[in-house]
Design an enzyme around this catalytic site. Structure first.
Site, PDB file in Angstrom:
ATOM      1  N   HIS A 229      54.813 -20.331 -34.975  1.00  0.00           N
ATOM      2  CA  HIS A 229      56.001 -21.152 -35.229  1.00  0.00           C
ATOM      3  C   HIS A 229      56.545 -21.712 -33.919  1.00  0.00           C
ATOM      4  CE1 HIS A 229      60.448 -21.466 -36.210  1.00  0.00           C
ATOM      5  NE2 HIS A 229      59.894 -22.218 -37.135  1.00  0.00           N
TER       6      HIS A 229
ATOM      7  N   GLU B  99      52.006 -24.715 -34.943  1.00  0.00           N
ATOM      8  CA  GLU B  99      52.927 -25.682 -35.535  1.00  0.00           C
ATOM      9  C   GLU B  99      53.421 -26.746 -34.555  1.00  0.00           C
ATOM     10  OE1 GLU B  99      56.982 -24.754 -36.224  1.00  0.00           O
ATOM     11  OE2 GLU B  99      57.044 -25.842 -38.120  1.00  0.00           O
TER      12      GLU B  99
ATOM     13  N   GLU C  19      54.871 -30.905 -38.813  1.00  0.00           N
ATOM     14  CA  GLU C  19      55.965 -31.150 -39.768  1.00  0.00           C
ATOM     15  C   GLU C  19      56.608 -32.500 -39.498  1.00  0.00           C
ATOM     16  OE1 GLU C  19      59.208 -28.273 -39.825  1.00  0.00           O
ATOM     17  OE2 GLU C  19      60.456 -29.641 -41.000  1.00  0.00           O
TER      18      GLU C  19
ATOM     19  N   HIS D 230      61.834 -29.657 -32.222  1.00  0.00           N
ATOM     20  CA  HIS D 230      62.324 -29.117 -33.496  1.00  0.00           C
ATOM     21  C   HIS D 230      63.492 -29.918 -34.061  1.00  0.00           C
ATOM     22  CE1 HIS D 230      64.825 -26.577 -36.114  1.00  0.00           C
ATOM     23  NE2 HIS D 230      63.653 -26.359 -36.669  1.00  0.00           N
TER      24      HIS D 230
ATOM     25  N   ASP E  83      56.550 -29.749 -34.667  1.00  0.00           N
ATOM     26  CA  ASP E  83      57.604 -30.496 -35.350  1.00  0.00           C
ATOM     27  C   ASP E  83      57.617 -31.893 -34.743  1.00  0.00           C
ATOM     28  OD1 ASP E  83      58.724 -28.498 -37.082  1.00  0.00           O
ATOM     29  OD2 ASP E  83      59.602 -27.558 -35.306  1.00  0.00           O
TER      30      ASP E  83
HETATM   31 CA    CA Z   1      59.085 -26.600 -38.409  1.00  0.00          CA
END
Ligand code: CA
Length: 364
Positions: free
Chosen positions: A31, A58, A169, A73, A60
């Site tokens: 994460h 991950e 994301e 993020h 973002d």
């Molecule tokens: Ca995220």
């Protein structure tokens, strides 16, 4: 000769055992990288996660003024950089608060910022969000572009011979659209450029905005001739995570239908998996002796979807009272609740836990 043969057999057995462990379906998602140890979303945090043996890392994604995708993020810069000192006047006021939005800065300007461990402002002072983590404003980090990160992970995949996946994301597509930018299209074009085009490729694309996730699945994928695994993230309506325009005004998107009967079937029309918040699977009122597990995982699995809850943290106060330790929390989610993967800031601990658990389960 006989001895050599048995040594060979032993070697084969050992190889087999590790293959079986590697073949486990449960995954670890770093994460924001190994963000428990290094400032989130920096390339350093991603490289660290890579070498902890994670399955996915991950990203973002947020857009800059000059339409570049950066890995951040928040869609503002003020929680993890020195933007307020470098560009004191370049903020917008949101609900009375000053916020420095990434979309108001060019990539060159964003690259001039120093990245640090996250902080909040309290009485005019910067207070580190997680006090036990990497010290604020020490060493030297910067905001990476999506492309730089793809090159890092693919470069490591080449030099190590491994195939670690990515988990991008799309952040606040409703906000980007209101600013005249199609962030999903930009992200998909970049993914395509780097060879991520099918469900067999090691990528999950995630988004909190159900309107956008559906649009990606039904419109953008066919248009671009690609088809990736899609994950619908699930928020509480009260977080205002996703907004939508109704009668010309932004109102919070209502997530309630996802918790009702048939909700998972509706998501499965356009997604391959869900990313719920932990308490949506195990209620906070649970105790050591009595876990209250919702139907969400079962319903998602019945509808052919994977489940990857967020966020597994080791910091003070982040382990719920129903779990004896971080590893116990992992055990509950992986093996009692039966999730397929977890998002964690401490991916080394989850990788080690899964390895150990798999060996135990095989009686090794
Ligand atoms: Ca995220």
């Amino acid at each position: 000769m006989k001895k050599l043969l048995s040594l060979c057999l032993l070697a084969i057995m050992v190889l087999d055992a590790s293959a079986a462990v590697a073949g486990s379906n449960k995954i670890v998602i770093a994460h924001r990288g190994a963000s428990g140890y290094l400032p989130e979303h920096t390339l350093e945090a991603k490289a660290a996660a890579y070498f902890m043996g994670v399955d996915y890392i991950e990203q973002d994604l947020v857009m800059t003024k000059d339409d570049k995708l950066v890995v951040l993020h928040d869609h503002y810069l003020d929680r993890i950089t020195d933007v307020m000192e470098k560009f004191p006047k370049r903020f917008r006021k949101v609900n009375g608060e000053k916020r420095w939005f990434a979309i108001d800065f060019t990539l060159a300007e964003i690259k001039s910022l120093k990245v640090t461990e996250g902080f909040n402002i309290k009485d005019g002072k910067k207070i580190q969000g997680f006090s036990g983590r990497f010290p604020m404003f020490s060493s030297s980090f910067e905001v990476p572009t999506f492309e730089e990160e793809l090159q890092l992970i693919q470069g490591l995949n080449k030099s190590t011979g491994k195939n670690v996946g990515i988990y991008p994301e799309i952040k606040a597509p409703w906000f980007h659209r209101a600013e005249g930018k199609d962030i999903s299209m930009a992200a998909l074009n970049m993914l395509k450029k780097y060879g991520y085009t099918t469900k067999q490729d090691k990528v999950y694309l995630q988004c909190f905005d159900p309107n956008e996730t559906r649009r990606i699945s039904k419109e953008l994928f066919p248009k671009l001739g690609m088809q990736l695994k899609l994950v619908q993230l699930i928020a509480e309506t009260s977080w205002n995570e996703t907004m939508e325009k109704k009668n010309g005004k932004f109102v919070p998107y209502n997530y309630d239908w996802m918790f009702e009967k048939g909700g998972m079937a509706r998501i499965a029309e356009y997604a391959d998996g869900i990313g719920p918040w932990k308490p949506m699977l195990v209620k906070n009122e649970s105790t050591r002796s009595k876990l209250i597990i919702t139907n969400m995982v079962k319903d998602a699995h019945t509808n052919g979807m994977e489940v990857h809850p967020y966020t597994f943290r080791l910091d003070n106060g982040r382990i719920p009272p129903y779990a004896a330790s971080f590893e116990d929390m992992l055990d509950i989610f992986y093996y009692t609740v039966d999730v397929d993967g977890v998002f964690t800031d401490f991916p080394d601990r989850a990788v080690n836990f899964l390895r150990r658990a798999e060996y135990q389960r095989q009686g090794l």
